[in-house]
Structures are given as C-alpha cells and as structure tokens.
Design a protein around this motif. Sequence first.
Motif, PDB file in Angstrom:
ATOM      1  N   ARG A  12       0.841  -1.202   0.000  1.00  0.00           N
ATOM      2  CA  ARG A  12       0.000   0.000   0.000  1.00  0.00           C
ATOM      3  C   ARG A  12       0.874   1.249   0.000  1.00  0.00           C
ATOM      4  O   ARG A  12       1.909   1.292   0.653  1.00  0.00           O
ATOM      5  CB  ARG A  12      -0.897   0.013   1.229  1.00  0.00           C
ATOM      6  N   ALA A  13       0.428   2.242  -0.753  1.00  0.00           N
ATOM      7  CA  ALA A  13       1.115   3.540  -0.793  1.00  0.00           C
ATOM      8  C   ALA A  13       0.061   4.637  -0.844  1.00  0.00           C
ATOM      9  O   ALA A  13      -0.985   4.483  -1.462  1.00  0.00           O
ATOM     10  CB  ALA A  13       2.029   3.630  -2.005  1.00  0.00           C
ATOM     11  N   ARG A  23       3.223   8.191 -10.937  1.00  0.00           N
ATOM     12  CA  ARG A  23       4.559   7.907 -10.401  1.00  0.00           C
ATOM     13  C   ARG A  23       4.473   7.048  -9.139  1.00  0.00           C
ATOM     14  O   ARG A  23       5.297   6.153  -8.937  1.00  0.00           O
ATOM     15  CB  ARG A  23       5.308   9.206 -10.102  1.00  0.00           C
ATOM     16  N   VAL A  24       3.478   7.330  -8.309  1.00  0.00           N
ATOM     17  CA  VAL A  24       3.309   6.513  -7.105  1.00  0.00           C
ATOM     18  C   VAL A  24       2.919   5.088  -7.501  1.00  0.00           C
ATOM     19  O   VAL A  24       3.419   4.116  -6.934  1.00  0.00           O
ATOM     20  CB  VAL A  24       2.274   7.147  -6.150  1.00  0.00           C
ATOM     21  N   GLU A  25       2.061   4.953  -8.497  1.00  0.00           N
ATOM     22  CA  GLU A  25       1.699   3.620  -8.979  1.00  0.00           C
ATOM     23  C   GLU A  25       2.928   2.909  -9.538  1.00  0.00           C
ATOM     24  O   GLU A  25       3.136   1.716  -9.288  1.00  0.00           O
ATOM     25  CB  GLU A  25       0.611   3.701 -10.051  1.00  0.00           C
ATOM     26  N   GLN A 101      10.396   6.692  -3.003  1.00  0.00           N
ATOM     27  CA  GLN A 101      11.217   7.390  -3.998  1.00  0.00           C
ATOM     28  C   GLN A 101      12.194   6.430  -4.662  1.00  0.00           C
ATOM     29  O   GLN A 101      12.384   6.457  -5.878  1.00  0.00           O
ATOM     30  CB  GLN A 101      11.977   8.548  -3.342  1.00  0.00           C
ATOM     31  N   ALA A 102      12.824   5.581  -3.864  1.00  0.00           N
ATOM     32  CA  ALA A 102      13.766   4.598  -4.422  1.00  0.00           C
ATOM     33  C   ALA A 102      13.024   3.622  -5.336  1.00  0.00           C
ATOM     34  O   ALA A 102      13.519   3.271  -6.408  1.00  0.00           O
ATOM     35  CB  ALA A 102      14.477   3.851  -3.300  1.00  0.00           C
ATOM     36  N   ALA A 103      11.838   3.193  -4.920  1.00  0.00           N
ATOM     37  CA  ALA A 103      11.056   2.248  -5.729  1.00  0.00           C
ATOM     38  C   ALA A 103      10.710   2.857  -7.082  1.00  0.00           C
ATOM     39  O   ALA A 103      10.713   2.161  -8.096  1.00  0.00           O
ATOM     40  CB  ALA A 103       9.791   1.833  -4.992  1.00  0.00           C
ATOM     41  N   TYR A 104      10.440   4.157  -7.115  1.00  0.00           N
ATOM     42  CA  TYR A 104      10.155   4.820  -8.392  1.00  0.00           C
ATOM     43  C   TYR A 104      11.357   4.720  -9.328  1.00  0.00           C
ATOM     44  O   TYR A 104      11.205   4.580 -10.534  1.00  0.00           O
ATOM     45  CB  TYR A 104       9.758   6.283  -8.173  1.00  0.00           C
ATOM     46  N   ARG A 105      12.564   4.735  -8.754  1.00  0.00           N
ATOM     47  CA  ARG A 105      13.796   4.582  -9.539  1.00  0.00           C
ATOM     48  C   ARG A 105      14.145   3.103  -9.747  1.00  0.00           C
ATOM     49  O   ARG A 105      15.237   2.781 -10.193  1.00  0.00           O
ATOM     50  CB  ARG A 105      14.952   5.286  -8.834  1.00  0.00           C
ATOM     51  N   ASP A 106      13.218   2.205  -9.355  1.00  0.00           N
ATOM     52  CA  ASP A 106      13.379   0.753  -9.452  1.00  0.00           C
ATOM     53  C   ASP A 106      14.526   0.258  -8.577  1.00  0.00           C
ATOM     54  O   ASP A 106      15.215  -0.702  -8.912  1.00  0.00           O
ATOM     55  CB  ASP A 106      13.552   0.297 -10.898  1.00  0.00           C
ATOM     56  N   GLU A 107      14.717   0.922  -7.439  1.00  0.00           N
ATOM     57  CA  GLU A 107      15.701   0.499  -6.452  1.00  0.00           C
ATOM     58  C   GLU A 107      14.940   0.012  -5.227  1.00  0.00           C
ATOM     59  O   GLU A 107      13.875   0.530  -4.901  1.00  0.00           O
ATOM     60  CB  GLU A 107      16.618   1.664  -6.076  1.00  0.00           C
ATOM     61  N   GLY A 111      12.632   2.224   3.973  1.00  0.00           N
ATOM     62  CA  GLY A 111      12.365   3.651   4.112  1.00  0.00           C
ATOM     63  C   GLY A 111      10.889   3.883   4.332  1.00  0.00           C
ATOM     64  O   GLY A 111      10.203   3.066   4.935  1.00  0.00           O
ATOM     65  N   ASP A 112      10.406   4.997   3.815  1.00  0.00           N
ATOM     66  CA  ASP A 112       9.014   5.376   4.022  1.00  0.00           C
ATOM     67  C   ASP A 112       8.279   5.489   2.698  1.00  0.00           C
ATOM     68  O   ASP A 112       8.866   5.799   1.672  1.00  0.00           O
ATOM     69  CB  ASP A 112       8.929   6.723   4.751  1.00  0.00           C
ATOM     70  N   GLY A 113       6.984   5.249   2.762  1.00  0.00           N
ATOM     71  CA  GLY A 113       6.144   5.502   1.609  1.00  0.00           C
ATOM     72  C   GLY A 113       5.360   4.302   1.117  1.00  0.00           C
ATOM     73  O   GLY A 113       4.235   4.428   0.670  1.00  0.00           O
ATOM     74  N   ILE A 114       5.943   3.109   1.182  1.00  0.00           N
ATOM     75  CA  ILE A 114       5.249   1.895   0.769  1.00  0.00           C
ATOM     76  C   ILE A 114       5.252   0.946   1.964  1.00  0.00           C
ATOM     77  O   ILE A 114       6.295   0.675   2.552  1.00  0.00           O
ATOM     78  CB  ILE A 114       5.926   1.219  -0.440  1.00  0.00           C
ATOM     79  N   THR A 115       4.074   0.461   2.300  1.00  0.00           N
ATOM     80  CA  THR A 115       3.944  -0.479   3.412  1.00  0.00           C
ATOM     81  C   THR A 115       3.674  -1.870   2.865  1.00  0.00           C
ATOM     82  O   THR A 115       2.769  -2.057   2.060  1.00  0.00           O
ATOM     83  CB  THR A 115       2.789  -0.063   4.344  1.00  0.00           C
ATOM     84  N   LEU A 116       4.468  -2.825   3.309  1.00  0.00           N
ATOM     85  CA  LEU A 116       4.259  -4.219   2.970  1.00  0.00           C
ATOM     86  C   LEU A 116       3.791  -4.930   4.233  1.00  0.00           C
ATOM     87  O   LEU A 116       4.396  -4.787   5.290  1.00  0.00           O
ATOM     88  CB  LEU A 116       5.553  -4.851   2.464  1.00  0.00           C
ATOM     89  N   ARG A 117       2.690  -5.647   4.103  1.00  0.00           N
ATOM     90  CA  ARG A 117       2.171  -6.467   5.196  1.00  0.00           C
ATOM     91  C   ARG A 117       1.902  -7.848   4.627  1.00  0.00           C
ATOM     92  O   ARG A 117       1.229  -7.973   3.609  1.00  0.00           O
ATOM     93  CB  ARG A 117       0.876  -5.905   5.754  1.00  0.00           C
TER      94      ARG A 117
END
Length: 139
Positions: A12-13, A23-25, A101-107, A111-117
């Motif tokens: 979730r983001a 970009r968030v998607e 932000q890193a995920a957007y760069r495919d890294e 960090g913060d922004g995307i939660t994995l459960r």
Amino acid sequence: MASVPFHYIDLRAFCYATEDDQRVEDALRAYLPEDAEIERMKSEGHLGDRILILSARVENADEMRHILGRLRELDDIEDLRDELDQRVDDNCSFFVSLDKQAAYRDEIELGDGITLRAKVEAYPAKKDAAVENARKALS
C-alpha cells in the motif's frame, strides 16, 4: 523455494495531492508482478486535501515469490532478517516499510512511503513459528 509460507502479501502507498499518482503507482509496481492489479481508493486529508490510496493484494504463490525476490535485493537484507522478531506481530503478520522514492527509480530500499504487510503461515499460529517461516522465506 517450493512453497511460500504466506497466505497473502499486501502492498500500500498513499499518493498525496502534491504527488503524481502515476509515479506513485509506478513505485508500487516496482515490487509487483507485471499483471498485478492495483486498487485505487480516494480519501481526504484533515484539511480537505486529496489522498489517493493505492493498494494491491497478492495471494498467488508465484506472485508472492516475485515480491520476496525483490525484497531479497535489499542491501540490508541481513538487518531485515535480524529484525524479524520486531517485524512479526502476535497475529503472525510481517511488516516492512519501503522507500517510495527509491522504488520509483526501481531500487529496493527500506524507508518510508510503501507499506508491505504479509500474513505468515504458521502452524500452530504462534509468533515464533511465523518468525522462523519468514526468515526462511527471506533467505
């Protein structure tokens, strides 16, 4: 890894009014298999600003393997494994916060922004068994 010791994985983001929802998607898709479906839910902040909640649930073993494979790319995967006792709760849920932000760069970074459960399979459903199963899945 033949079987996957999870019932499901949720990602979730939040997309705030100042962010581009595409970009968030894209950041969320950095973890997801290509054909995964992302749900969008509109919400409103305290001051009336728009918040879009993007989420995806993966229940298929191959799709969960894909996400776990991405998590194994973390530079600090050993730290994540060492913290599993704090990251798995008494309900056998595993939590990780990932850098949007890193995920957007495919890294792949913590960090913060995307939660994995992820709901960990454990029989009996005890935290210790869930921690061990999560550790094996991240090895």
